[in-house]
Design a protein around this motif. Structure first.
Motif, short mmCIF file in Angstrom:
data_model
loop_
_atom_site.label_atom_id
_atom_site.label_comp_id
_atom_site.label_asym_id
_atom_site.label_seq_id
_atom_site.Cartn_x
_atom_site.Cartn_y
_atom_site.Cartn_z
N UNK A 122 0.82 -1.22 0.00
CA UNK A 122 0.00 0.00 0.00
C UNK A 122 0.85 1.26 0.00
N UNK A 123 1.96 1.26 0.75
CA UNK A 123 2.83 2.43 0.78
C UNK A 123 3.46 2.70 -0.58
N UNK A 124 4.00 1.66 -1.21
CA UNK A 124 4.60 1.82 -2.53
C UNK A 124 3.55 2.25 -3.56
N UNK A 125 2.38 1.64 -3.49
CA UNK A 125 1.30 1.99 -4.42
C UNK A 125 0.89 3.45 -4.26
N UNK A 126 0.75 3.94 -3.02
CA UNK A 126 0.37 5.33 -2.78
C UNK A 126 1.40 6.30 -3.35
N UNK A 127 2.69 5.95 -3.22
CA UNK A 127 3.72 6.82 -3.76
C UNK A 127 3.67 6.91 -5.27
N UNK A 128 3.43 5.79 -5.94
CA UNK A 128 3.38 5.78 -7.40
C UNK A 128 2.13 6.49 -7.92
N UNK A 129 1.01 6.35 -7.20
CA UNK A 129 -0.21 7.07 -7.58
C UNK A 129 0.02 8.58 -7.44
N UNK A 130 0.71 8.98 -6.41
CA UNK A 130 1.01 10.39 -6.21
C UNK A 130 1.84 10.94 -7.38
N UNK A 131 2.83 10.16 -7.82
CA UNK A 131 3.69 10.61 -8.92
C UNK A 131 2.89 10.79 -10.21
N UNK A 133 -3.39 1.72 -12.49
CA UNK A 133 -3.96 2.04 -13.80
C UNK A 133 -5.40 2.53 -13.68
N UNK A 134 -6.20 1.85 -12.85
CA UNK A 134 -7.60 2.24 -12.68
C UNK A 134 -7.72 3.63 -12.04
N UNK A 135 -6.81 3.94 -11.12
CA UNK A 135 -6.85 5.26 -10.48
C UNK A 135 -6.43 6.34 -11.47
N UNK A 136 -5.37 6.10 -12.22
CA UNK A 136 -4.85 7.11 -13.14
C UNK A 136 -5.82 7.39 -14.28
N UNK A 137 -6.45 6.35 -14.80
CA UNK A 137 -7.38 6.52 -15.93
C UNK A 137 -8.80 6.88 -15.50
N UNK A 138 -9.09 6.85 -14.21
CA UNK A 138 -10.43 7.17 -13.74
C UNK A 138 -11.40 6.01 -13.78
N UNK A 171 -11.60 3.51 -11.76
CA UNK A 171 -12.08 3.13 -10.42
C UNK A 171 -13.31 3.93 -10.02
N UNK A 172 -13.35 5.23 -10.38
CA UNK A 172 -14.52 6.05 -10.07
C UNK A 172 -15.74 5.56 -10.83
N UNK A 173 -15.54 5.17 -12.09
CA UNK A 173 -16.64 4.66 -12.90
C UNK A 173 -17.20 3.38 -12.31
N UNK A 174 -16.30 2.50 -11.84
CA UNK A 174 -16.75 1.25 -11.24
C UNK A 174 -17.53 1.49 -9.95
N UNK A 175 -17.10 2.47 -9.16
CA UNK A 175 -17.82 2.80 -7.93
C UNK A 175 -19.23 3.31 -8.23
#
Length: 253
Positions: free
Chosen positions: A20-29, A134-139, A141-145
């Protein structure tokens, strides 16, 4: 690569926390720090990689010099494709490679510290509950929610409509055959004999003639006088003769 302290998680929970920590850092970038990340990925530089750290920090740097590396390495040369693609497509490509790297690191720890089948499955399920980079960057995940939120509403509407339909639906008779028998008795109970005028009785043989007078044999001269149901004995017809009347309709009860 000096963006975060190195440590070795040994349990499923620790590996998942590292993930989760590594994932959060890459999403931030790739989202909030995307301008800085874009500038650091200079195509004029050598092969660059995007690293994520357990401290939720990220770093663009050269790959590790040691061979083999301490951890699996992320995709090399992400900077070379930056100017050859549209920005959103390039970010999506980096996100896909980031997801692959995160999984490889998590299951590297799992293999190194002897996770069994149940531990690996539990780790995968915990990771799979989170949206991918990928789902977070492309949006996506919001569509699925949004789709998940719309599904319960549709199902509740269907259940309400079904309950209303059930409330106003007419109950079916328990014994359909009994209902049909009663209808038959009511229908024929009001039938009168065309010869004697008596009511229909269930223990008698009745016949209904619809024969044309000009096209039949003399044996039908009596029967052709009647255009309604009649008792065979009243018109002097036996059951055997009645069976020969192929154009007549017979009712035997």
């Amino acid at each position: 690569m000096d963006g975060g302290a190195q440590y070795n998680p040994r349990t499923v929970e620790e590996v998942f926390r590292d993930f989760k920590g590594r994932r959060a850092g890459m999403i931030k970038a790739l989202t909030s720090d995307v301008e800085e990340f874009y500038q650091q990925c200079d195509p004029e530089k050598e092969n660059l990689c995007l690293y994520g750290f357990p401290s939720e920090q990220w770093e663009v740097n050269l790959p590790a010099e040691e061979v083999p590396p301490e951890l699996p390495e992320p995709a090399l040369g992400i900077n070379f494709a930056r100017d050859g693609m549209q920005e959103k497509d390039w970010l999506s490509l980096v996100a896909v490679h980031s997801d692959a790297w995160l999984l490889s690191v998590a299951f590297y720890f799992g293999a190194r510290f002897g996770f069994d089948k149940a531990d690996r499955k539990r780790l995968f399920n915990m990771i799979n509950d989170l949206p991918t980079v990928f789902e977070v960057v492309t949006g996506a995940s919001k569509k699925q929610q949004k789709e998940k939120l719309s599904v319960p509403n549709n199902s509740s509407n269907k259940s309400k409509s079904n309950s209303k339909a059930g409330k106003f639906s007419k109950p079916q008779p328990k014994d359909e055959e009994e209902g049909l028998d009663e209808e038959d008795e009511d229908e024929h109970g009001e039938t009168l004999c065309g010869a004697c005028g008596e009511n229909y009785a269930s223990d008698e043989f009745w016949i209904c003639c619809d024969i044309s007078a000009a096209t039949r044999e003399p044996v039908l001269d009596i029967a052709r006088k009647f255009t309604a149901w009649a008792v065979c004995c009243c018109i002097h017809l036996e059951g055997v003769i009645a069976d020969c009347l192929h154009t007549s309709r017979m009712l035997i009860l």
